[in-house]
Design a protein around this motif. Structure first.
Motif, PDB file in Angstrom:
ATOM      1  N   LEU A  99      -3.751  -8.886  12.769  1.00 24.48           N
ATOM      2  CA  LEU A  99      -3.206  -7.845  12.147  1.00 24.48           C
ATOM      3  C   LEU A  99      -1.856  -7.064  12.444  1.00 24.48           C
ATOM      4  N   LEU A 106      -3.265   2.232  11.396  1.00 30.73           N
ATOM      5  CA  LEU A 106      -3.652   2.591   9.984  1.00 30.73           C
ATOM      6  C   LEU A 106      -5.353   2.144   9.559  1.00 30.73           C
ATOM      7  N   VAL A 110      -7.660   4.460   6.082  1.00 32.90           N
ATOM      8  CA  VAL A 110      -7.776   3.512   4.726  1.00 32.90           C
ATOM      9  C   VAL A 110      -8.884   4.483   3.957  1.00 32.90           C
ATOM     10  N   ASN A 113      -7.391   7.543   1.967  1.00 35.41           N
ATOM     11  CA  ASN A 113      -6.462   6.628   1.120  1.00 35.41           C
ATOM     12  C   ASN A 113      -5.634   8.750   0.282  1.00 35.41           C
TER      13      ASN A 113
ATOM     14  N   ILE B   5      -8.017   3.946  -7.386  1.00 33.75           N
ATOM     15  CA  ILE B   5      -8.628   3.393  -6.168  1.00 33.75           C
ATOM     16  C   ILE B   5      -7.599   3.121  -4.868  1.00 33.75           C
ATOM     17  N   ASN B   6      -8.445   2.725  -3.909  1.00 33.87           N
ATOM     18  CA  ASN B   6      -7.584   3.212  -3.153  1.00 33.87           C
ATOM     19  C   ASN B   6      -6.936   2.328  -2.291  1.00 33.87           C
ATOM     20  N   ILE B   7      -4.921   2.186  -3.081  1.00 33.45           N
ATOM     21  CA  ILE B   7      -4.189   0.752  -2.440  1.00 33.45           C
ATOM     22  C   ILE B   7      -4.725   0.646  -1.381  1.00 33.45           C
ATOM     23  N   TYR B   8      -4.448   1.054  -0.101  1.00 32.12           N
ATOM     24  CA  TYR B   8      -4.574   0.933   0.437  1.00 32.12           C
ATOM     25  C   TYR B   8      -5.919  -0.622   0.901  1.00 32.12           C
ATOM     26  N   TYR B  12      -5.424  -4.236   1.722  1.00 33.84           N
ATOM     27  CA  TYR B  12      -5.886  -4.845   2.920  1.00 33.84           C
ATOM     28  C   TYR B  12      -6.533  -6.167   2.239  1.00 33.84           C
TER      29      TYR B  12
END
Lengths: 223, 395
Positions: A99, A106, A110, A113, B5-8, B12
């Protein structure tokens, strides 16, 4: 405040292969304190850090952080506790090598959110603080050891945790970079973070901003 | 907010797929191939089943054949009057039909002779005699051909006329007047329609004989009674009902489907072993990655959601791609290789076009046979690792 009460930790591969890593450890760390855990490899320093970070559970005894018994937390609450309270700088950094720098930093955000703008601000801020902003999109495996460590520190700091834990942070660094890490520590101490470092690097001994140095030997605090 | 929805996590997941591009590509290829094969077979069987059902539905209720020494012989047309005398019988027609082997293309054409003044035993023939005149035009006989026959003849330079070789070795030139559209493609594809007189001339068929007699019964419930009456009157005949034919066709089709099903279960099993081996056996790096994610504050839920997105993206994309390829293979390219095995058509028959039958049930079946199984094969080992102590995984 962090309290370790009568902690025993036994690693048990099978009935005949048991290793007592910690034996009746009692330790209290005040908020904003910086302590250094010294000792040879295998003395149990890393195990103490792992228990404080709720990465593992003690065989017996209690780990209490801010009056919460974290050694009894479920797996999910342990993760939430780590996310909200702990910044862990691992010996081998434990970055995800494929990554980018930004994506690695990040990671602790995560599961929250958050809004993209907030994320961007936080990441840019920590990258600047730890002088890694010029490598924002570089893939971590292509970075030098010193740069990787700065990414690991930035990741540990991005959630603004109360407690920062570093396990042998200079084991893979040359002297110049080690001194630079000590400067960063001084900075973090000034921000009133509780810091616990496990090391056998003499550079950390006798530093003016270190509150306490504790010697760990065969799973016990001896000094 | 919690359910958003967790866009991260989605980002990923996409990133994880791209980071392991060779592994992802391998899985997508295998998955697409599996979906493509399964979907193609289901599409083909659906199309052929549709054709068979339509063909069987269009069959006469009763066919009476003359049997001599256990073999099918030409039947006397006089029997028609006797059969018409049986109560319950609505109509009886003497049919003339046969196969013509076209040596150049090594195929058989089915030739049917019809008489415009007779009651037709097929709806498609009734419409045909209304619109088309089989009388000779300028002394040249005419015929209608199925689309498969037309293609075969054209590829052998018979564009407007075709020369039949009669039993005495002489040629009979017949004009190709048009294309015959039957009730189903399967039925009409290899068929040639001409007048009964022309048929008799080409095959040297006696006026007093017919290939068989078809019988129409007003009340379908009375078919069995009529059959037994015909059998009593004419013991040297074999009587076939549309029900018998349906069972016979179905048996052949089901046998072939069964063979394919067994082959596909084996193929499916093999594919999933490959997919399971390649995708679920987490490498030490993948285990370590899960450990790191846990260490930086990801919960088991977060890890599993990310793995769910990752496996769903891969499997759903492969599924859509596989179904798309199968649609093109079956309905655009007419399923070369596989369709022949199912339809049982050897080179002796002209190939036919698979009708487009879109069955959502089939697509759902394949979806549930593939996508959730793949997702489970990814989630279970990830869950096992994610529920371990992070320290243990990282160490």
């Amino acid at each position: 405040m962090i309290e370790l009460k009568n902690i025993r930790k036994i690693y048990e591969a099978n009935k005949f292969d048991r290793v007592t890593a910690l034996d009746n450890i009692n330790l209290t760390v005040q908020e904003g304190e910086l302590i250094v855990l010294k000792g040879a490899s295998g003395s149990g320093k890393s195990t103490i850090l792992s228990l404080i970070a709720a990465l593992s559970k003690p065989t017996s005894g209690e780990v209490i952080v801010d009056a919460k018994q974290i050694s009894k937390l479920s797996d999910n609450f342990s993760s939430v506790y780590r996310r909200d309270n702990i910044g862990f700088i691992f010996q081998k950094y434990n970055l995800i090598p494929t990554l980018s720098v930004k994506d690695n930093i990040l990671l602790p955000l995560v599961s929250l959110n958050p809004h993209a703008k907030e994320v961007e601000e936080k990441i840019q801020s920590v990258m600047k603080r730890f002088h890694i902003e010029h490598k924002e999109n570089a893939i971590v495996r292509n970075l030098s050891g010193g740069e990787q460590q700065r990414v690991a520190i930035a990741r540990a700091y991005v959630n603004n945790p109360k407690i920062i834990i570093a396990d042998e942070p200079t084991a893979n660094l040359d002297e110049k970079l080690s001194h630079h890490f000590i400067d960063i520590l001084r900075e973090l101490k000034a921000l009133n973070k509780t810091i616990i470092i496990a090391t056998h690097d003499p550079l950390f001994f006798g530093l003016d901003f270190v509150d306490r140095e504790l010697e760990i030997h065969k799973g016990k605090i001896v000094l | 907010m919690k359910n958003k929805i967790n866009i991260y996590l989605v980002e990923y997941a996409i990133n994880a797929i791209l980071r392991q591009k060779y592994k992802s590509l391998f899985i997508v290829t295998i998955f697409t191939l599996l979906t493509f094969l399964l979907t193609s077979v289901f599409f083909i069987t659906n199309s052929i089943r549709y054709e068979l059902d339509s063909t069987v539905d269009a069959l006469p209720q009763i066919i009476v054949q003359k049997i001599k020494a256990g073999r099918h012989y030409d039947i006397d047309v006089n029997l028609v009057d006797d059969i018409l005398g049986i109560s319950g019988v609505n109509d009886a027609v003497a049919r003339v039909w046969g196969y013509y082997y076209f040596e150049n293309a090594r195929v058989n054409f089915s030739i049917v002779g019809i008489d415009k003044y007779e009651q037709q035993y097929k709806n498609s023939f009734t419409n045909l005699v209304k619109d088309f005149d089989f009388d000779d035009i300028n002394g040249t006989a005419t015929m209608l051909v199925g689309s498969g026959v037309k293609r075969t003849m054209q590829s052998n330079y018979y564009k407007e006329f075709f020369n039949f070789i009669k039993p005495d070795g002489t040629l009979k030139k017949v004009r190709i007047a048009g294309i015959f559209d039957g009730d189903t493609e399967l039925e009409s594809n290899d068929m040639i329609i001409m007048s009964k007189d022309l048929f008799r001339e080409i095959f040297n068929f006696e006026e007093s004989k017919a290939t068989d007699i078809v019988v129409k019964v007003a009340n379908p419930e009375e078919i069995a009674t009529v059959v037994s009456k015909i059998k009593l009157m004419f013991p040297d005949t074999r009587i076939i009902t549309n029900h018998d034919l349906k069972v016979s066709y179905q048996n052949i089709f089901d046998y072939k489907s069964g063979v394919f099903l067994v082959l596909f279960i084996v193929a499916l099993f093999t594919f999933f072993i490959i997919i399971y081996d390649k995708s679920s056996g987490l490498t030490s790096e993948e285990k370590r990655e899960i450990g790191i994610l846990k260490a930086v504050g990801w919960t088991v839920d977060d890890v599993l959601k990310e793995k769910l997105y990752e496996s769903f993206i891969i499997s759903f994309f492969s599924y859509i791609f596989g179904v798309g390829l199968a649609l093109a293979y079956v309905y655009i390219f007419q399923a070369p290789l596989i369709s022949n095995i199912f339809s049982g058509y050897s080179q002796l028959k002209t190939s036919f076009e698979l009708p487009f039958v879109f069955d959502f049930q089939t697509l759902f079946l394949i979806f549930f046979l593939s996508v959730p199984i793949y997702i489970a094969a990814i989630l279970i080992p990830s869950w096992k690792v994610a529920t371990l102590e992070a320290d243990e995984v990282i160490r």
